[in-house]
Design a protein around this motif. Structure first.
Motif, short mmCIF file in Angstrom:
data_model
loop_
_atom_site.label_atom_id
_atom_site.label_comp_id
_atom_site.label_asym_id
_atom_site.label_seq_id
_atom_site.Cartn_x
_atom_site.Cartn_y
_atom_site.Cartn_z
N ILE A 1 0.83 -1.20 0.00
CA ILE A 1 0.00 0.00 0.00
C ILE A 1 0.87 1.25 0.00
N SER A 2 0.24 2.38 -0.26
CA SER A 2 0.95 3.65 -0.25
C SER A 2 1.06 4.19 1.17
N GLN A 3 1.97 5.13 1.35
CA GLN A 3 2.13 5.79 2.65
C GLN A 3 0.84 6.53 3.01
N ALA A 4 0.20 7.14 2.02
CA ALA A 4 -1.05 7.88 2.28
C ALA A 4 -2.14 6.94 2.80
N ASP A 5 -2.25 5.74 2.21
CA ASP A 5 -3.23 4.77 2.70
C ASP A 5 -2.89 4.33 4.12
N PHE A 6 -1.61 4.15 4.40
CA PHE A 6 -1.20 3.72 5.73
C PHE A 6 -1.51 4.80 6.77
N ASP A 7 -1.36 6.06 6.38
CA ASP A 7 -1.57 7.17 7.31
C ASP A 7 -3.05 7.44 7.60
N ASN A 8 -3.95 6.94 6.75
CA ASN A 8 -5.39 7.15 6.93
C ASN A 8 -5.97 5.92 7.62
N ASN A 9 -6.35 6.06 8.90
CA ASN A 9 -6.81 4.91 9.69
C ASN A 9 -8.00 4.20 9.07
N GLU A 10 -8.96 4.94 8.56
CA GLU A 10 -10.15 4.33 7.97
C GLU A 10 -9.78 3.51 6.74
N THR A 11 -8.97 4.09 5.87
CA THR A 11 -8.52 3.39 4.66
C THR A 11 -7.69 2.17 5.03
N LEU A 12 -6.80 2.32 5.99
CA LEU A 12 -5.95 1.21 6.43
C LEU A 12 -6.79 0.06 6.94
N ASN A 13 -7.77 0.35 7.78
CA ASN A 13 -8.64 -0.71 8.32
C ASN A 13 -9.41 -1.42 7.21
N THR A 14 -9.90 -0.65 6.25
CA THR A 14 -10.63 -1.23 5.12
C THR A 14 -9.72 -2.14 4.30
N LEU A 15 -8.51 -1.68 4.01
CA LEU A 15 -7.56 -2.47 3.23
C LEU A 15 -7.19 -3.77 3.94
N ILE A 16 -6.93 -3.67 5.23
CA ILE A 16 -6.58 -4.87 6.00
C ILE A 16 -7.73 -5.87 5.99
N THR A 17 -8.94 -5.38 6.23
CA THR A 17 -10.12 -6.25 6.23
C THR A 17 -10.32 -6.89 4.86
N ASP A 18 -10.22 -6.09 3.80
CA ASP A 18 -10.41 -6.60 2.44
C ASP A 18 -9.39 -7.69 2.10
N HIS A 19 -8.13 -7.48 2.48
CA HIS A 19 -7.09 -8.47 2.17
C HIS A 19 -7.32 -9.77 2.95
N LEU A 20 -7.75 -9.66 4.20
CA LEU A 20 -8.04 -10.88 4.96
C LEU A 20 -9.23 -11.63 4.36
N LEU A 21 -10.27 -10.91 3.95
CA LEU A 21 -11.44 -11.55 3.34
C LEU A 21 -11.07 -12.20 2.01
N LYS A 22 -10.19 -11.58 1.23
CA LYS A 22 -9.73 -12.18 -0.02
C LYS A 22 -8.94 -13.46 0.27
N ALA A 23 -8.14 -13.45 1.33
CA ALA A 23 -7.39 -14.65 1.71
C ALA A 23 -8.36 -15.77 2.08
N LYS A 24 -9.42 -15.43 2.80
CA LYS A 24 -10.42 -16.44 3.16
C LYS A 24 -11.09 -17.00 1.90
N ASP A 25 -11.44 -16.13 0.95
CA ASP A 25 -12.06 -16.58 -0.29
C ASP A 25 -11.15 -17.54 -1.06
N LYS A 26 -9.85 -17.22 -1.10
CA LYS A 26 -8.90 -18.10 -1.80
C LYS A 26 -8.84 -19.47 -1.14
N VAL A 27 -8.79 -19.49 0.18
CA VAL A 27 -8.74 -20.76 0.91
C VAL A 27 -10.03 -21.55 0.67
N THR A 28 -11.16 -20.87 0.68
CA THR A 28 -12.44 -21.52 0.44
C THR A 28 -12.47 -22.15 -0.95
#
Length: 79
Positions: free
Chosen positions: A44-71
């Motif tokens: 991710i970019s530094q700007a995304d990392f610095d924005n808590n809301e964006t960071l939380n969304t990105l982290i959640t999205d990546h974990l959900l994508k990992a779950k989908d791949k495993v499924t």
């Protein structure tokens, strides 16, 4: 009749931050989704990392994508 999907319960999320040479940030993410452990990596970019809301969304999205791949990998092959 519509079927409503239950929102997954995400907990115990952690990440390790690594600054890359090009200025982006690599996050090694892990956490529980519905009491199952998943891991993901995000760049991710530094700007995304610095924005808590964006960071939380990105982290959640990546974990959900990992779950989908495993499924998908756990699904039996179609005959």
């Amino acid at each position: 009749m519509e079927q409503h999907q239950k929102k997954p319960e995400i907990s115990n999320v952690q990440y390790v931050k690594k600054q890359l040479a090009d200025g982006t940030i690599e996050l090694d993410i892990n956490g529980l989704i519905d009491n199952e452990y998943y891991e993901a990596t995000a760049v991710i970019s530094q700007a995304d990392f610095d924005n808590n809301e964006t960071l939380n969304t990105l982290i959640t999205d990546h974990l959900l994508k990992a779950k989908d791949k495993v499924t998908q990998l756990k699904k039996p092959d179609d005959p």
